[in-house]
Structures are given as structure tokens and as C-alpha cells.
Design an enzyme around this catalytic site. Structure first.
Site, PDB file in Angstrom:
ATOM      1  N   HIS A 173      32.056  62.572  11.954  1.00  0.00           N
ATOM      2  CA  HIS A 173      31.353  62.498  13.237  1.00  0.00           C
ATOM      3  C   HIS A 173      31.438  63.890  13.865  1.00  0.00           C
ATOM      4  O   HIS A 173      32.405  64.611  13.637  1.00  0.00           O
ATOM      5  CB  HIS A 173      32.101  61.477  14.097  1.00  0.00           C
ATOM      6  CG  HIS A 173      31.419  61.107  15.377  1.00  0.00           C
ATOM      7  ND1 HIS A 173      31.462  61.899  16.494  1.00  0.00           N
ATOM      8  CD2 HIS A 173      30.701  60.010  15.724  1.00  0.00           C
ATOM      9  CE1 HIS A 173      30.809  61.311  17.476  1.00  0.00           C
ATOM     10  NE2 HIS A 173      30.326  60.165  17.033  1.00  0.00           N
ATOM     11  N   GLN A 184      36.726  54.202  13.382  1.00  0.00           N
ATOM     12  CA  GLN A 184      36.065  53.061  12.744  1.00  0.00           C
ATOM     13  C   GLN A 184      37.015  52.251  11.874  1.00  0.00           C
ATOM     14  O   GLN A 184      36.603  51.267  11.267  1.00  0.00           O
ATOM     15  CB  GLN A 184      34.875  53.538  11.883  1.00  0.00           C
ATOM     16  CG  GLN A 184      33.814  54.312  12.641  1.00  0.00           C
ATOM     17  CD  GLN A 184      33.092  53.486  13.692  1.00  0.00           C
ATOM     18  OE1 GLN A 184      33.224  52.262  13.754  1.00  0.00           O
ATOM     19  NE2 GLN A 184      32.319  54.145  14.537  1.00  0.00           N
ATOM     20  N   CYS A 219      25.480  61.029  15.206  1.00  0.00           N
ATOM     21  CA  CYS A 219      26.404  62.142  15.489  1.00  0.00           C
ATOM     22  C   CYS A 219      27.020  62.672  14.202  1.00  0.00           C
ATOM     23  O   CYS A 219      28.190  63.046  14.174  1.00  0.00           O
ATOM     24  CB  CYS A 219      27.494  61.728  16.468  1.00  0.00           C
ATOM     25  SG  CYS A 219      26.853  61.196  18.040  1.00  0.00           S
TER      26      CYS A 219
END
Lengths: 140, 410
Positions: free
Chosen positions: B122, B202, B365
């Protein structure tokens, strides 16, 4: 349950079978327009003689709304004076903001299909990309 | 299988936004919905416990301080930290990762050093490190992944050298959903004397994570992806590393002594928490951790795998749909990113929206990864245990209609 979407036949047709998506020879004005939220990126090309837009096109890529709107925009401004194109730009922007009269929307012909975009704020930038770029190109 | 589902139907009632809506919310990798107990905990803090923590000597401030420190202990226990002092509260994972880059990275990386960031990060685990490379003169190397998202031993061997001082990598990619073998990477980095910074954004909400078992030196995650409030996140850092690292922000509550010519900073972790803290957020996060712990991370992981398998199975049968990564549920951890031939991802998401399905579209992103994969943008469906088979099916039905609705022939 399938809901009615914004993607009408007019928009899909201009997106999949654009009339003006190609390069033109020796354009007088070339200007890139970018919408970072969708990654839409178009390069607008115009030929202008004695204040009249004699030809115009765009190349690039992006979502259906940005591509169809640019194609419809070119349909409308080719053959008109730059002043008329700016006036159409202003009407289109008014419509997007929800401030256009029915007469104005009628005058925008096919571009009138974007009147509902004001209900999809995330997609407004896609619909106005072509118009914003043409105004900038004319004024540059 | 049926038992997982019947339990979920009960659990859904805990989420006011879900219980009161017909939307199929399938954008859980962006943020999750909040259970009532989290909203209640937040409220209760401000209704009955609020004072500036760590400031006052009166009882109410002590109550606030206790609530805040209890939350820190809960985070430490949840991710297997050796002590509560190893948890720094931040706004979110982005701030946690910036904290490590601006402090540890800027302090310890020198010209001639090398450090490694994976291509699948990210932006929040890439841009801070790019800045560190520019400012320190250390060399930033790119750890490549396969088209499946897999990080191979060959790819690791190519970038990890005797000069490697730090590796920053995500445990689960927000695009592939694939679980990286952090323990394995940590061992390689440690063997050359470097440290590993793990983005747990995540992974922490969706599976059991134990920082000590992983060998993580730093690990960042956000509260709002873990059913907690927005504006609270955490950074885990090994105590000895936090101790030798300079503060990030300077100001109130992070000092012991301040004179015009002499300053002594507070102990770890308070030296990293300048200014009035987000105690309400921390208390909300504590409630969220208690909530998911009571459900069980094993249940959450199993349920999400079950939904992922159904999603992938359906997607495989829809022509014109391309899945990023493999089509095995175990490689996706609740996240499935895809493209539809001829249709821009934002148009996909707009049609989904019209049919009452919320998914993400864009570059997630992770633009360097999009470049690596050769796509400009994609759509992503991401699942939580609270999603249902019916919601997945609504997504699949809509997905199968998209090319037709965009003017392509059947």
C-alpha cells in the site's frame, strides 16, 4: 435485482463506438485533460480557423462516462464558433450543478443524458472532463 | 458449513448499519462496520470516564488513564506482544508506518545501507520509505512478486544482502489478499542483522496474528479495519528497538523533564504519543478486540474463507472476468481483485452501486503494483465474516450482467 443504471444506450454507444476517438492531422490546439479519481486521461485535439472549430478529436482512455461525454461534446462543437462552444460548456456545467432550465438541457441535445450525473457525485469529474478540457484549450 | 452461516445471521444483528440496510457491503478491506458494543464503549468513555488521561491527579483522570492503558494491554495480548509497553497508539496504520520511517528509518539508515520494500505495498508502506531513501542516501530495493502475488525465495535472495538493514512488507496484500510468509522473511532479514516492518492492516482483522511467532520487529494496523472506530491505530515495536529510537512528534505528555537547555523524554511507549491521546478511540478499539475475540479469530478466518471460495467459484464461471492472482480461496483471505474486459472499474462499481452492492474500484493505493501487473486500475470485492451467501450471490449476479449492461453483446 437489476436496477436501471445511468448507462443508457447513448452512453454505451459513444463509449464503445466513438466517432471522434482518433488523431487528427496538424491540430492547432492539443491539450491533455486528466481526472485522477478514475484515472481518465484524454488528449483533446482541435483545428480552429477564423474562430470556427473545423475539426476536433480525442485520444486516451478512461471510464465510459468520461469517454462518452468527450465524444458527445465533440459531436456538438465541431462546426461551431469557439464562443458557441464556450456557451455550451457553461450550459453543461450549469446542468451538472442542477441549475439548468429544460430549454438549456434540450439545447445540449445528447449531452443532456448527463443531467442525472448530479446524483452521482463521485462521477461528476468523469462527465465534465471533456468539457473542462475544451474550455481550457480554447482559452489557452 | 450451515452452522457457520446460522451463527453469522445472529452476529449481523450486532451491527446497526448492517441490520438497518439492504446494502451488500463488500468493501471491508477499506473499512469495516461497527458493532453496537464498540459504539457503546466509545459513548461510555465520554459519558462517564472522560478527563485528559495521564494529566490530572484527580480520580476521573485516573479512570481515563486506566481505560486507555487497559486498551493498550488488550492490543498487546491480542497480537501476542511481550508487554503492553510495546504498543504505541497512533491514528491508523499509515501513521504507524510513518512513525517507524521517520524515527527508526531516519535514525539508523545510512548511505551505503540497503533496505527493501515489496512492490505490492500500500502507498503507506512505500512512500514513507521512498522519503527515507531520498533523505538518508540509503539504497531502496524493490522486492518483486509473481503475478499470483507470491514472493518467491529467488525474489528474496535477489534483494536481501549483507547490507540489508530493514525490510518493509505486508502480511496480507490489500490487492491479492495473499498471506506472505512473514516468519520466513523475518528469519532471512535477521540473519543479516536487519529488522522487519510488517503492515498488518489486512491480516490482524482476519486471522490470528502473533508478532513474536512471526518474528516481527514492528507491526502496524488500523482500528477501523478491525471493527473499531476510525482515528485509532497501533504500532507494535520490539521494546529494545523502541527504546533506542528517538521520538516522532514532540510536545505534551511525551516528556519527563523540560528546561530551556535540557530535555528528558518519557519512557516507551509514551515518548511516541505526544499530545492529548485518542482515549475514546482506544476504548472503542478495546471493545472491538473483545468482540472479535469472543467470536474467535479461527471462526472469522474459516467463515471468510468459505465466503471467498463461493465468490471465486462464481467468478470463474463468468466470461470476461479476470481474477488478479490465483483462483484458490486460500490465496485470497477475503480479498478478490478483478477486471472486466472492456469495462472500466469505476463503471463496474457504479453498476454494482445501482444494484445495492458496495465494492471498491481504482488503484487501491498500490499504483506500483498496478504498474507491475500491467493494469491501470481494478475492482475489488472484500469480505467480512458478517457477509452472507446471499450478498455474495447478489455481487455475482450483478457481475454477470455488467458487460451486457455496458453495451456488449451476450
Amino acid at each position: 435485482m437489476e436496477s436501471k443504471t445511468f448507462y443508457s444506450e447513448i452512453i454505451n454507444d459513444h463509449n464503445l463506438h466513438p466517432l471522434h476517438k482518433h488523431d487528427i492531422e496538424k491540430p492547432d490546439i492539443v491539450l491533455e485533460g486528466v481526472n485522477p479519481s478514475c484515472g481518465d486521461d484524454i488528449v483533446l485535439q482541435l483545428k480552429v480557423k477564423d474562430g470556427v472549430i473545423t475539426d476536433g478529436s480525442y485520444v486516451g482512455e478512461g471510464c465510459a462516462i468520461s469517454q462518452a461525454s468527450a465524444d458527445i461534446m465533440l459531436d456538438m462543437i465541431i462546426g461551431r464558433t469557439t464562443d458557441e462552444a464556450i456557451a455550451l460548456h457553461d450550459k453543461f456545467m450549469n446542468m451538472i450543478k442542477g441549475n439548468a432550465t429544460e430549454e438549456d438541457i434540450e439545447e445540449l441535445e445528447e449531452a443532456g443524458v448527463f443531467s442525472e450525473i448530479s446524483h452521482m457525485p463521485a462521477r461528476v469529474k468523469c462527465a465534465v472532463l471533456g468539457w473542462k478540457t475544451v474550455k481550457e484549450a480554447i482559452e489557452s | 458449513m450451515e452452522s457457520l452461516k446460522s451463527r453469522v445471521l445472529e452476529l449481523r444483528k450486532d451491527f446497526p448499519l448492517i441490520a438497518g440496510s439492504n446494502l451488500a457491503y463488500l468493501d471491508n478491506a477499506a473499512t469495516t462496520q461497527k458493532p453496537q458494543c464498540v459504539l457503546d464503549a466509545w459513548n461510555k468513555y465520554y459519558e462517564s470516564m472522560n478527563a485528559n488521561p495521564m494529566r490530572g491527579v484527580y480520580e476521573l483522570s485516573e479512570v481515563a488513564t486506566q481505560a486507555y492503558e487497559d486498551a493498550r494491554a488488550a492490543v498487546a495480548a491480542f497480537i501476542g506482544a511481550a508487554s503492553a509497553e510495546e504498543i504505541v497508539f497512533t491514528r491508523n496504520a499509515t501513521e504507524s508506518l510513518n512513525l517507524v520511517a521517520y524515527t527508526y528509518g531516519m535514525q539508523f539508515l545510512k548511505p551505503g545501507d540497503e533496505f527493501v520494500v515489496s512492490v505490492a505495498e500500500h502507498h503507506s508502506n512505500f512512500l514513507p520509505w521512498k522519503m527515507v531513501a531520498e533523505k538518508t542516501g540509503a539504497t531502496l530495493k524493490c522486492l518483486k512478486c509473481e503475478m499470483t502475488g507470491e514472493i518467491t525465495d529467488e525474489a528474496l535472495a535477489e534483494v536481501i544482502t549483507e547490507k540489508t538493514k530493514l525490510v518493509a512488507v505486508t502480511q496480507v496484500s490489500n490487492v491479492f489478499g495473499r498471506i506472505n510468509n512473514i516468519r520466513h522473511i523475518a528469519d532471512m532479514v535477521h540473519a543479516v542483522g536487519g529488522v522487519i516492518v510488517v503492515d498488518g492492516s489486512q491480516s490482524v482483522p482476519h486471522m490470528k496474528v502473533n508478532v513474536q511467532e512471526l518474528g516481527a520487529d514492528f507491526l502496524a494496523f488500523s482500528g477501523h479495519k478491525l471493527y473499531g472506530p476510525m482515528g485509532i491505530g497501533a504500532l507494535y515495536g520490539r521494546y529494545e528497538l523502541l527504546e533506542k529510537t528517538q521520538p516522532f512528534l514532540r510536545g505534551g505528555e511525551m516528556i519527563e523533564i523540560v528546561h530551556w537547555d535540557r530535555v528528558k523524554f518519557a519512557e516507551v511507549p509514551h515518548k511516541f504519543e505526544a499530545g492529548t491521546v485518542n482515549a475514546g478511540g482506544a476504548v472503542g478499539l478495546h471493545a472491538a478486540i473483545d468482540y472479535v475475540s469472543s467470536i474467535g479469530m479461527d471462526f472469522i478466518h474459516a467463515r471468510e474463507l468459505e465466503l471467498t471460495a463461493r465468490t471465486l467459484e462464481g467468478m470463474k464461471n463468468i466470461s470476461g472476468v479476470n481474477i488478479i492472482g490465483t483462483d484458490e480461496a486460500c490465496d485470497h483471505n477475503g480479498i478478490v481483485t478483478f477486471t472486466v474486459d472492456g469495462v472500466h472499474p469505476h463503471d463496474v462499481a457504479s453498476i454494482m452501486s445501482a444494484d445495492g452492492v458496495a465494492i471498491r474500484a481504482g488503484h487501491h493505493c498500490a499504483q506500483p503494483l498496478m504498474d507491475h501487473l500491467g493494469v491501470s486500475s481494478t475492482s475489488r470485492v472484500s469480505l467480512s465474516f458478517y457477509n452472507t451467501e446471499e450478498e455474495v450471490d447478489r455481487f455475482l449476479t450483478c457481475l454477470s450482467s455488467i458487460r451486457r449492461r455496458m453495451g456488449f453483446g451476450e
